[in-house]
Design a protein around this motif. Structure first.
Motif, short mmCIF file in Angstrom:
data_model
loop_
_atom_site.label_atom_id
_atom_site.label_comp_id
_atom_site.label_asym_id
_atom_site.label_seq_id
_atom_site.Cartn_x
_atom_site.Cartn_y
_atom_site.Cartn_z
N PHE A 168 8.06 -0.55 7.57
CA PHE A 168 8.28 -0.62 9.01
C PHE A 168 8.25 -2.08 9.48
CE2 PHE A 168 6.41 -0.82 13.30
CZ PHE A 168 7.41 -0.16 14.01
N ASN A 169 7.24 -2.84 9.03
CA ASN A 169 7.14 -4.25 9.42
C ASN A 169 8.29 -5.07 8.87
OD1 ASN A 169 4.74 -3.88 10.84
ND2 ASN A 169 3.48 -4.15 9.01
N ARG A 170 8.79 -4.67 7.70
CA ARG A 170 9.93 -5.37 7.09
C ARG A 170 11.21 -5.13 7.89
NH1 ARG A 170 12.59 -3.72 1.31
NH2 ARG A 170 14.01 -5.47 1.11
N GLY A 171 11.36 -3.91 8.42
CA GLY A 171 12.51 -3.63 9.29
C GLY A 171 13.59 -2.74 8.69
N PHE A 172 13.65 -2.64 7.37
CA PHE A 172 14.65 -1.78 6.73
C PHE A 172 14.28 -1.60 5.26
CE2 PHE A 172 16.00 -5.82 5.20
CZ PHE A 172 16.65 -5.57 4.00
N TYR A 173 14.86 -0.58 4.65
CA TYR A 173 14.73 -0.44 3.20
C TYR A 173 15.79 0.54 2.69
CZ TYR A 173 12.35 4.17 3.49
OH TYR A 173 12.04 5.48 3.71
N LYS A 174 16.03 0.47 1.39
CA LYS A 174 16.97 1.38 0.74
C LYS A 174 16.14 2.43 -0.01
CE LYS A 174 20.54 -2.12 0.44
NZ LYS A 174 21.27 -3.08 -0.41
N PRO A 175 16.15 3.67 0.47
CA PRO A 175 15.24 4.69 -0.09
C PRO A 175 15.42 4.95 -1.57
CG PRO A 175 16.82 5.67 1.45
CD PRO A 175 16.95 4.20 1.59
N MET A 176 16.64 4.75 -2.12
CA MET A 176 16.83 4.97 -3.55
C MET A 176 16.84 3.66 -4.33
SD MET A 176 16.69 8.10 -3.54
CE MET A 176 16.76 8.24 -5.32
N GLY A 177 16.49 2.57 -3.63
CA GLY A 177 16.40 1.28 -4.30
C GLY A 177 14.97 0.96 -4.69
N VAL A 178 14.73 -0.29 -5.06
CA VAL A 178 13.40 -0.73 -5.48
C VAL A 178 12.41 -0.57 -4.33
CG1 VAL A 178 12.05 -2.71 -6.28
CG2 VAL A 178 14.36 -2.34 -7.17
N SER A 179 12.86 -0.88 -3.09
CA SER A 179 11.95 -0.82 -1.93
C SER A 179 11.47 0.59 -1.63
CB SER A 179 12.65 -1.41 -0.70
OG SER A 179 13.92 -0.83 -0.50
N GLY A 180 12.26 1.60 -1.98
CA GLY A 180 11.87 2.98 -1.72
C GLY A 180 11.21 3.66 -2.90
N GLU A 181 11.12 2.93 -4.02
CA GLU A 181 10.61 3.53 -5.26
C GLU A 181 9.15 3.96 -5.13
OE1 GLU A 181 10.61 2.55 -10.06
OE2 GLU A 181 11.15 0.99 -8.62
N THR A 182 8.33 3.14 -4.47
CA THR A 182 6.90 3.47 -4.32
C THR A 182 6.72 4.77 -3.55
OG1 THR A 182 6.36 1.12 -4.31
CG2 THR A 182 4.66 2.62 -3.53
N LEU A 183 7.51 4.95 -2.49
CA LEU A 183 7.43 6.18 -1.71
C LEU A 183 7.80 7.39 -2.55
CD1 LEU A 183 8.86 5.55 1.90
CD2 LEU A 183 6.51 5.96 1.20
N ARG A 184 8.90 7.26 -3.30
CA ARG A 184 9.36 8.38 -4.13
C ARG A 184 8.32 8.74 -5.19
NH1 ARG A 184 13.78 5.11 -4.75
NH2 ARG A 184 13.64 5.21 -7.03
N GLU A 185 7.82 7.73 -5.87
CA GLU A 185 6.85 7.96 -6.95
C GLU A 185 5.56 8.57 -6.41
OE1 GLU A 185 6.37 4.26 -8.95
OE2 GLU A 185 8.22 4.47 -10.14
#
Length: 565
Positions: free
Chosen positions: A29-46
């Motif tokens: 949220f503080n970063r402003g954006f992310y790609k859910p299936m990319g590296v940035s979304g990997e922690t959430l998925r895992e």
């Protein structure tokens, strides 16, 4: 000296997974954006796959989770599975443009389809709403990956024949019953489910305008996941600058509270004894006015609960209108929300109620200024409970003058997950524990199990957990809280937030009386420790009528026994 090591329990692993999700979502949220299936979304998925919330059933298995999919899509805007870009925004004026708001079936939030590829979702309920949406979206992306892995042939840009057949079917304006059933066979094969299960889910999603909605949802989930691999077009979630700037500043809650206090002032109710009730928009009104508004139906009914069941039936709008008409004539003021909180309000001036026509033995000869004012607010969502009540309990400012509210009691009724018992049973909390922190809020509850004896419902007393989101329910954590000395009986999302606002206003800020009375009572919407009894298994239906009105009756009885000091 030999150090003994001990493996982590499933409860500890799950707790760590929730903490990682919580921290990651705040970071993104503080970063402003992310790609859910990319590296940035990997922690959430895992973390979600490690947590395996009960509401998402078989998320960690190869087969697609159908109940979870139904639950999630009822709470997200229609067509979101087709969108590559999802933008979470503040209330930024989209309603003044040509965009038609899309309101999810089971969540009151405004969403706007900006174009074929982008969906904007308005966030007006604070962080809890963001966690709710991001968790649901992460689940969708995990399920879409399952579909992609089944239909895209490895090391090529080709798809399997059943997928081509599904694509061919949805390209048609209308398909025959035979074609539909054939297509559902292909869908069942890809999702790893039986034809029976797929057919049943298809029926749940079908509408008159869109009879093949489920097939299209499956297709678009798979198509966008395939496109990420084949074309490199990544799905993205972003947060608008205004949302990031406004979050946590109580902007919507302040407007909401001031609007209500202004109405109280205009009706000369601001300095009367006020009792806050967080409930729905029908139970208090029906309890006070149904007997008078519906004398014939009331006589025919075996008891009041039977009358309330009739009022709750979808086809009985005429009956409900009669009750509302009497209520508006005899003391009720309805305040629809214009602040963005999506919390409507009813004010009841009990000096105007025809008490002999109710089931309450009230002394209507009291001075008008001593008669209670009932302030009924619709359900808040998570942290929004703190924002709204915190603002409402502040003194009302007008022309530099402060008017302190005489809040005599705060009464919270709600639905919650139960850890022993079943749907419709009751929970009376003695404390709220805020999940993921050491925060706990013990209090003296004006209600107790004895108040509900002899009504045919199980009643449990103990502590309750205020969770970050219903979508993060996990059996291992819940079983730990249930079986340990925490003595937890259930879980909900708002209790700790309400109590935090009440305690700070009464004990520290002194904006309301220090001896304000509090009542909390919940009825069970699900039992997450029982397989097949989670929220994803369906609503309460008629089962919820008796506990709802029973709690309402007990709250009102204790309110009317509280005298102004």
């Amino acid at each position: 000296m030999k150090i003994m090591t001990k493996g982590r329990t499933r409860a500890q692993i799950s707790t760590a997974a929730i903490e990682r999700m919580y921290i990651t979502m705040r970071h993104l949220f503080n970063r402003g954006f992310y790609k859910p299936m990319g590296v940035s979304g990997e922690t959430l998925r895992e973390a979600l796959l490690e947590l395996r919330p009960e509401i998402y059933g078989s998320i960690a298995e190869e087969k697609t989770e159908l109940n979870g999919l139904t639950y999630v899509l009822e709470r997200l805007p229609e067509g979101i599975e087709e969108c590559v870009y999802i933008n979470l925004t503040s209330e930024e004026g989209y309603d003044k443009a040509h965009f038609e708001p899309i309101i999810p079936e089971k969540r009151r939030r405004n969403c706007y389809r900006i174009d074929q590829e982008q969906m904007n979702i308005e966030i007006t309920r604070g962080r809890s709403e963001i966690y709710d949406i991001l968790t649901h979206l992460t689940f969708l992306y995990v399920e879409s990956e399952k579909i992609r892995s089944k239909v895209l042939i490895p090391h090529s840009k080709k798809v399997i024949r059943p997928w081509e057949k599904i694509e061919e079917a949805i390209s048609k304006t209308k398909i025959s019953v035979k074609e539909r059933e054939t297509t559902l066979v292909y869908v069942a094969n890809i999702l790893g489910r039986s034809f029976d299960e797929i057919y049943e889910t298809h029926q749940k999603f079908a509408t008159d305008k869109n009879p093949d909605k489920f097939i299209k949802i499956v297709y678009w989930l798979g198509k966008l996941a395939i496109n990420e691999v084949v074309t490199g077009k990544k799905r993205a979630i972003s947060f608008s600058p205004l949302l990031r700037e406004r979050l946590g500043h109580h902007i919507h809650g302040e407007i909401w509270a001031n609007d209500i206090k202004k109405v109280l002032q205009e009706n000369q109710l601001l300095q009367r004894p006020i009792h806050i009730i967080s409930a729905n928009m029908h139970s208090v009104m029906n309890t006070l006015y149904a007997s008078k508004a519906l004398p014939t139906e009331s006589k025919k009914a075996n008891n009041l609960y039977e009358l309330y069941e009739q009022l709750s039936a979808p086809g009985n709008k005429t009956m409900r209108n009669k009750v509302e008409k009497v209520a508006l004539k005899e003391g009720m003021i309805y305040i629809p929300d214009h602040s963005g909180t999506n919390i409507n309000v009813q004010i009841f001036d009990t000096a105007k109620v025809d008490w002999p026509k109710t089931q309450f033995a009230i002394d209507a000869k009291q001075k008008e200024e001593d008669m209670p004012v009932l302030f009924v607010m619709d359900y808040a969502f998570g942290e929004q409970a703190y924002e709204t009540i915190d603002e409402f309990l502040k003194p009302y400012k007008e022309d530099q003058e402060k008017t302190y509210l005489d809040v005599v009691s705060v009464n919270i009724m709600g639905k919650a997950g139960i850890l022993e018992g079943g749907k419709g049973d009751l929970m009376i909390p003695s404390a709220h524990i805020y999940e993921g922190t050491a925060d706990n809020y013990p209090f003296k509850n004006e209600l107790c199990a004895k108040d509900f004896e002899g009504e045919g419902l199980q009643v449990f007393e103990g502590a309750m957990i205020s969770v970050l989101g219903t979508s993060l329910q996990n059996k291992d954590i819940l079983r730990f809280f249930y079986e340990s000395t925490w003595n937890v009986i259930g879980l909900e999302m708002e209790g700790a937030h309400y109590q935090k606002a009440v305690q700070s206003a009464s004990k520290i800020r002194k904006s309301i009386r220090e001896d304000v009375k509090v009542s909390y009572a919940y009825y069970a919407s699900d039992n997450p420790l029982e397989t097949g009894s989670t929220l994803a298994s369906g609503g309460l239906g008629i089962t919820g009528v008796k506990p709802t009105y029973l709690i309402t009756d007990r709250i009102l009885k204790q309110i009317f026994n509280v005298q102004k000091t």
